[in-house]
Write a protein that holds these residues in place. Structure first.
Motif, mmCIF file in Angstrom:
data_model
loop_
_atom_site.group_PDB
_atom_site.id
_atom_site.type_symbol
_atom_site.label_atom_id
_atom_site.label_comp_id
_atom_site.label_asym_id
_atom_site.label_seq_id
_atom_site.Cartn_x
_atom_site.Cartn_y
_atom_site.Cartn_z
ATOM 1 N N THR A 82 5.612 -47.658 -89.192
ATOM 2 C CA THR A 82 6.225 -48.926 -89.608
ATOM 3 C C THR A 82 7.165 -48.756 -90.791
ATOM 4 N N SER A 134 10.579 -50.841 -91.496
ATOM 5 C CA SER A 134 11.387 -50.875 -92.707
ATOM 6 C C SER A 134 11.693 -49.460 -93.174
ATOM 7 N N SER A 169 21.718 -51.194 -91.909
ATOM 8 C CA SER A 169 20.964 -52.452 -91.923
ATOM 9 C C SER A 169 21.543 -53.445 -90.923
ATOM 10 N N GLY A 176 14.649 -55.656 -85.431
ATOM 11 C CA GLY A 176 13.547 -55.982 -86.327
ATOM 12 C C GLY A 176 13.300 -54.920 -87.377
ATOM 13 N N ARG A 178 14.438 -53.390 -91.057
ATOM 14 C CA ARG A 178 15.155 -53.613 -92.302
ATOM 15 C C ARG A 178 15.476 -52.262 -92.958
ATOM 16 N N TRP A 222 7.629 -52.947 -102.908
ATOM 17 C CA TRP A 222 8.072 -54.320 -102.651
ATOM 18 C C TRP A 222 8.982 -54.369 -101.430
ATOM 19 N N SER A 225 7.148 -54.373 -98.267
ATOM 20 C CA SER A 225 6.144 -55.426 -98.109
ATOM 21 C C SER A 225 6.715 -56.656 -97.403
ATOM 22 N N ASP A 226 5.818 -57.521 -96.990
ATOM 23 C CA ASP A 226 6.235 -58.782 -96.368
ATOM 24 C C ASP A 226 6.978 -59.681 -97.346
ATOM 25 N N ASP A 227 6.756 -59.494 -98.641
ATOM 26 C CA ASP A 227 7.476 -60.285 -99.635
ATOM 27 C C ASP A 227 8.986 -60.053 -99.566
ATOM 28 N N SER A 229 10.681 -59.636 -96.726
ATOM 29 C CA SER A 229 11.017 -59.786 -95.303
ATOM 30 C C SER A 229 12.428 -60.285 -95.041
ATOM 31 N N TYR A 230 13.080 -60.887 -96.057
ATOM 32 C CA TYR A 230 14.451 -61.371 -95.877
ATOM 33 C C TYR A 230 15.460 -60.484 -96.610
ATOM 34 N N THR A 232 17.540 -57.078 -96.629
ATOM 35 C CA THR A 232 18.036 -55.908 -95.914
ATOM 36 C C THR A 232 19.469 -55.645 -96.331
#
Length: 242
Positions: A82, A134, A169, A176, A178, A222, A225-227, A229-230, A232
């Motif tokens: 991942t 990612s 990116s 999907g 990043r 960071w 992480s999901d934090d 997620s926006y 890229t």
């Protein structure tokens, strides 16, 4: 469960990244070039944090070895990949360009830029079949400072890494995946030819000091992480203000 590959993971910034990610729940593949004992120590620290670890000897400029790295991760029975942290770097050619050994310059650029591309290529192939992921590319403040009289070729390669981060990116967002970067300043590691480099540059740094590997690891964690997620296509400067 997240599985992240960290190239150059046996020491310095790479080792700190492995430890930090393990603390945040990642299983880790520690890619290393020569120091098997150091890689084993990092893997032991990952396992002490309750996560799984695998060490793989790796020259990131050799595509067959990169392919073998991803195959080894799959054969170990870990979750699908991942995350990838492109941390392996080289600055063996040091000093003014007019005095440089061009063979060493080529080798450095191969590691610092071509190796990043090769590892990203195979990470994308793996992540695109498993729901995304990612990639974090380790750049450098030298990409925009230039590193005159030290290693302008290294700075040029890292500027290339920043361009890869932006372009890739956009290329893989639909999959999907990043792609981001972290640009460290001068950090207390064994990377610099001059051991006292952080102290030498400290007066020029707004925060007045060199950085610690754990401070880079936090930014990488960071971005994975999901934090984030926006996030890229961006490179975070962790440079003390440079």
């Amino acid at each position: 469960m997240p599985l992240t590959i960290v190239t150059g993971g046996s020491r310095g910034i790479g080792a700190a990244i492995c430890r930090r990610l393990a603390a945040e729940g990642h299983d880790i593949v520690v890619g290393y070039r020569t120091d098997a004992d150091a890689a084993d120590e990092v893997a032991a620290a990952v396992r002490s944090a309750g996560r799984r670890a695998l060490t793989v000897e790796l020259d990131t400029t050799d595509e067959s070895q990169v392919e073998a790295l991803f195959a080894a991760a799959a054969a170990a029975g870990f979750s699908p990949v991942t995350g990838l942290v492109n941390n392996a770097g080289s600055a063996s050619a040091f000093g003014p360009l007019a005095d440089a050994d061009i063979a060493a310059v080529r080798r450095d650029i191969d590691v610092d830029l071509v190796g990043v591309l090769i590892c990203a290529k195979h990470a994308i192939r793996a992540m695109s079949t498993n729901g995304g992921g990612s990639i974090v590319n380790i750049s450098s403040a030298s990409a925009y400072l230039g590193s005159p009289d030290r290693y302008v070729h290294y700075a040029a390669a890292k500027a290339g890494v920043d361009a890869v981060t932006v372009g890739l990116s956009k290329e893989v967002a639909r999959l999907g995946i990043r792609v981001n970067g972290v640009a460290p300043g001068t950090i207390y590691t064994g990377f610099h030819p001059e051991p006292d480099r952080p102290e030498v540059v400290a007066p020029t740094v707004p925060l007045g000091r060199g950085g610690q590997p754990d401070e880079i690891a936090g930014a990488v964690a960071w971005l994975l992480s999901d934090d984030a997620s926006y996030a890229t296509g961006t490179t975070i400067r962790v440079t003390g203000g440079l």
